[in-house]
Enzyme design. Structure first.
Site, PDB file in Angstrom:
ATOM      1  N   ALA A   1      36.423 100.264  46.226  1.00 27.26           N
ATOM      2  CA  ALA A   1      37.357 101.080  46.836  1.00 27.26           C
ATOM      3  C   ALA A   1      38.780 100.872  46.127  1.00 27.26           C
ATOM      4  O   ALA A   1      38.855  99.723  45.550  1.00 27.26           O
ATOM      5  CB  ALA A   1      37.704 100.556  48.260  1.00 27.26           C
TER       6      ALA A   1
ATOM      7  N   SER B   1      33.551  98.249  49.507  1.00 29.83           N
ATOM      8  CA  SER B   1      34.392  98.437  50.670  1.00 29.83           C
ATOM      9  C   SER B   1      34.151  99.922  51.009  1.00 29.83           C
ATOM     10  O   SER B   1      34.666 100.515  50.154  1.00 29.83           O
ATOM     11  CB  SER B   1      35.743  98.094  50.698  1.00 29.83           C
ATOM     12  OG  SER B   1      36.021  96.794  50.389  1.00 29.83           O
TER      13      SER B   1
ATOM     14  N   TYR C   1      39.262  86.329  45.582  1.00 28.89           N
ATOM     15  CA  TYR C   1      40.179  85.849  46.421  1.00 28.89           C
ATOM     16  C   TYR C   1      39.784  85.164  47.631  1.00 28.89           C
ATOM     17  O   TYR C   1      40.393  84.515  48.400  1.00 28.89           O
ATOM     18  CB  TYR C   1      41.310  86.923  46.857  1.00 28.89           C
ATOM     19  CG  TYR C   1      40.491  88.370  47.739  1.00 28.89           C
ATOM     20  CD1 TYR C   1      39.846  87.875  49.009  1.00 28.89           C
ATOM     21  CD2 TYR C   1      40.404  89.450  47.332  1.00 28.89           C
ATOM     22  CE1 TYR C   1      39.039  88.903  49.580  1.00 28.89           C
ATOM     23  CE2 TYR C   1      39.808  90.343  47.634  1.00 28.89           C
ATOM     24  CZ  TYR C   1      39.094  90.429  49.076  1.00 28.89           C
ATOM     25  OH  TYR C   1      38.472  91.241  49.617  1.00 28.89           O
ATOM     26  N   GLU C   2      38.324  85.247  47.828  1.00 25.51           N
ATOM     27  CA  GLU C   2      37.612  84.595  48.654  1.00 25.51           C
ATOM     28  C   GLU C   2      37.542  82.738  48.290  1.00 25.51           C
ATOM     29  O   GLU C   2      37.257  82.051  49.165  1.00 25.51           O
ATOM     30  CB  GLU C   2      36.197  84.917  48.830  1.00 25.51           C
ATOM     31  CG  GLU C   2      36.291  86.455  49.620  1.00 25.51           C
ATOM     32  CD  GLU C   2      34.899  87.083  49.655  1.00 25.51           C
ATOM     33  OE1 GLU C   2      33.898  86.195  49.947  1.00 25.51           O
ATOM     34  OE2 GLU C   2      34.777  88.145  49.350  1.00 25.51           O
TER      35      GLU C   2
ATOM     36  N   ASN D   1      43.116 105.404  48.971  1.00 26.52           N
ATOM     37  CA  ASN D   1      44.497 105.312  49.273  1.00 26.52           C
ATOM     38  C   ASN D   1      45.561 105.769  48.344  1.00 26.52           C
ATOM     39  O   ASN D   1      44.919 105.457  46.961  1.00 26.52           O
ATOM     40  CB  ASN D   1      44.852 103.997  50.302  1.00 26.52           C
ATOM     41  CG  ASN D   1      44.751 102.613  49.350  1.00 26.52           C
ATOM     42  OD1 ASN D   1      43.608 102.092  49.197  1.00 26.52           O
ATOM     43  ND2 ASN D   1      45.802 102.366  48.486  1.00 26.52           N
TER      44      ASN D   1
ATOM     45  N   MET E   1      40.663  94.878  43.542  1.00 29.14           N
ATOM     46  CA  MET E   1      40.564  93.513  43.739  1.00 29.14           C
ATOM     47  C   MET E   1      39.113  92.990  43.205  1.00 29.14           C
ATOM     48  O   MET E   1      38.545  92.022  43.546  1.00 29.14           O
ATOM     49  CB  MET E   1      40.719  92.922  44.941  1.00 29.14           C
ATOM     50  CG  MET E   1      41.951  93.334  45.417  1.00 29.14           C
ATOM     51  SD  MET E   1      42.499  93.105  47.168  1.00 29.14           S
ATOM     52  CE  MET E   1      43.998  93.774  47.458  1.00 29.14           C
ATOM     53  N   SER E   2      38.214  93.877  42.400  1.00 29.98           N
ATOM     54  CA  SER E   2      37.164  93.652  42.367  1.00 29.98           C
ATOM     55  C   SER E   2      36.510  94.321  40.909  1.00 29.98           C
ATOM     56  O   SER E   2      37.201  94.555  40.079  1.00 29.98           O
ATOM     57  CB  SER E   2      36.114  93.934  43.245  1.00 29.98           C
ATOM     58  OG  SER E   2      35.928  95.639  43.508  1.00 29.98           O
TER      59      SER E   2
ATOM     60  N   HIS F   1      31.839  95.062  54.427  1.00 26.41           N
ATOM     61  CA  HIS F   1      30.799  94.367  53.465  1.00 26.41           C
ATOM     62  C   HIS F   1      29.797  93.983  54.464  1.00 26.41           C
ATOM     63  O   HIS F   1      30.050  92.882  55.073  1.00 26.41           O
ATOM     64  CB  HIS F   1      31.541  93.528  52.544  1.00 26.41           C
ATOM     65  CG  HIS F   1      32.293  93.993  51.579  1.00 26.41           C
ATOM     66  ND1 HIS F   1      31.807  94.251  50.127  1.00 26.41           N
ATOM     67  CD2 HIS F   1      33.646  94.424  51.619  1.00 26.41           C
ATOM     68  CE1 HIS F   1      32.786  94.594  49.463  1.00 26.41           C
ATOM     69  NE2 HIS F   1      34.127  94.706  50.367  1.00 26.41           N
TER      70      HIS F   1
ATOM     71  N   HIS G   1      34.672  88.405  46.382  1.00 28.48           N
ATOM     72  CA  HIS G   1      35.748  88.749  45.681  1.00 28.48           C
ATOM     73  C   HIS G   1      36.322  87.342  45.299  1.00 28.48           C
ATOM     74  O   HIS G   1      36.346  86.380  45.951  1.00 28.48           O
ATOM     75  CB  HIS G   1      36.883  89.392  46.541  1.00 28.48           C
ATOM     76  CG  HIS G   1      36.317  90.690  47.096  1.00 28.48           C
ATOM     77  ND1 HIS G   1      35.592  90.880  48.125  1.00 28.48           N
ATOM     78  CD2 HIS G   1      36.596  91.944  46.452  1.00 28.48           C
ATOM     79  CE1 HIS G   1      35.158  91.969  48.174  1.00 28.48           C
ATOM     80  NE2 HIS G   1      35.900  92.816  47.145  1.00 28.48           N
TER      81      HIS G   1
ATOM     82  N   HIS H   1      43.464  98.594  55.900  1.00 27.73           N
ATOM     83  CA  HIS H   1      42.155  97.990  55.539  1.00 27.73           C
ATOM     84  C   HIS H   1      41.350  99.232  56.259  1.00 27.73           C
ATOM     85  O   HIS H   1      40.382  99.711  55.748  1.00 27.73           O
ATOM     86  CB  HIS H   1      41.779  96.708  55.540  1.00 27.73           C
ATOM     87  CG  HIS H   1      40.334  96.571  55.173  1.00 27.73           C
ATOM     88  ND1 HIS H   1      39.943  96.587  53.734  1.00 27.73           N
ATOM     89  CD2 HIS H   1      39.393  96.119  55.689  1.00 27.73           C
ATOM     90  CE1 HIS H   1      38.862  96.395  53.913  1.00 27.73           C
ATOM     91  NE2 HIS H   1      38.320  96.081  54.864  1.00 27.73           N
TER      92      HIS H   1
HETATM   93  N1  HPA Z   1      45.258  98.039  46.074  1.00 22.29           N
HETATM   94  C1  HPA Z   1      44.229  96.944  45.886  1.00 22.29           C
HETATM   95  N2  HPA Z   1      42.870  97.130  46.360  1.00 22.29           N
HETATM   96  C2  HPA Z   1      42.701  98.209  46.929  1.00 22.29           C
HETATM   97  C3  HPA Z   1      43.604  99.163  47.280  1.00 22.29           C
HETATM   98  C4  HPA Z   1      45.037  99.095  46.926  1.00 22.29           C
HETATM   99  O1  HPA Z   1      45.774 100.129  47.018  1.00 22.29           O
HETATM  100  N3  HPA Z   1      42.747 100.054  47.946  1.00 22.29           N
HETATM  101  C5  HPA Z   1      41.637  99.481  48.101  1.00 22.29           C
HETATM  102  N4  HPA Z   1      41.535  98.474  47.535  1.00 22.29           N
END
Ligand code: HPA
Length: 266
Positions: free
Chosen positions: A117, A33, A89-90, A229, A205-206, A65, A87, A241
């Protein structure tokens, strides 16, 4: 992991070779991302395919993506650039998550660059927009692309040699431990406190399942997180996001130049 997963990866690799009129590739990059602008900064592709054209690939579910594979010559290296990933989670399963990496390995790649990310867990020395080299990971996703008695050493999951190369290119780069959760909900502040206690520096998450698949196939892995972030509860602001994507756009030039220079040193 089924035998079929590897057969499907070989099919996709054959399709890539045919479309690119190339026998073998040197390196694959998986852009997470917010990393698409960094991929643009790598130069213009000699071939471009959509995921729909490749066996086993599905259009990405996540905004940011793009769902394309680009074939590029970067710093003298034949590169496969995957814009987007699947991912966990998909809900398509671990083999779908590992498929781009297995395809790249079947296409001859010996080095895999995985970008993502991530939320920063150490705001005392991480800023939004900072790239951080992944030195190690915590796989808290509850999944693994290996099954059966496929014991695999992960002492150096992320190549020390490749991290040293990246630091030669940019001595300001720091390293950290990436914790992967399944998602797709972001973490609670209590989970973030837990992850900090466990020694994690970034959360996302990846990546970890792709790293395991790459190591199983004998490829070296360079992992780079872009801190998009500060993690939940540490900055006093809700997560968004769009903020993640904006951080990617803002750092694109720097990330693209970093990757291109590292590739030239492989
Ligand atoms: N948590 C989980 N996945 C993420 C985050 C986060 O703060 N930022 C970007 N992907």
């Amino acid at each position: 992991m089924s035998k079929d997963a590897f057969a499907l990866a070989r099919e996709a690799a054959d399709a890539l070779r045919a479309r690119a009129s190339v026998d073998s590739f040197d390196v694959a990059l998986v852009m997470g991302s917010g990393w698409v602008p960094a991929a643009d900064a790598l130069g213009s592709p000699v071939a471009e395919l959509t995921f729909a054209e490749l066996p086993g690939f599905a259009p990405p579910a996540v905004e940011g993506h793009a769902g394309q594979v680009r074939v590029l010559e970067v710093s003298g290296r034949r590169a496969l650039v995957f814009l987007g990933r699947t991912h966990l989670y998909e809900g398509r399963g671990v083999d779908a998550v590992a498929h781009p990496v297995r395809t790249a390995l079947a296409a001859g790649v010996g080095t895999v660059v995985l970008t993502n990310a991530a939320g920063g867990l150490r705001p005392e020395h991480q800023k939004v927009g900072d790239p951080v080299l992944i030195a190690d990971h915590l796989n808290l996703s509850g999944a693994n692309p290996l099954s059966g008695a496929s014991f695999l050493d992960l002492t150096e999951a992320y190549s020390g040699r490749l991290r040293a190369l990246a630091k030669e290119v940019d001595p300001t780069l720091s390293e950290g431990v990436y914790a992967a959760l399944r998602g797709p909900s972001y973490e609670t502040p209590a989970e973030i406190r837990m992850l900090r206690t466990l020694g994690a520096d970034m959360v996302g998450m990846s990546t970890v399942l792709e790293t395991i698949a790459a190591r199983q196939g004998g490829a070296d892995v360079l992992g780079v997180s872009l801190v998009t972030n500060i993690a939940a509860g540490l900055a006093g602001e809700p997560l968004d996001h769009e903020e993640v994507l904006a951080a990617g756009r803002a750092s694109a030039g720097r990330m693209g130049a970093l990757l291109a220079t590292v590739l030239g040193k492989l």
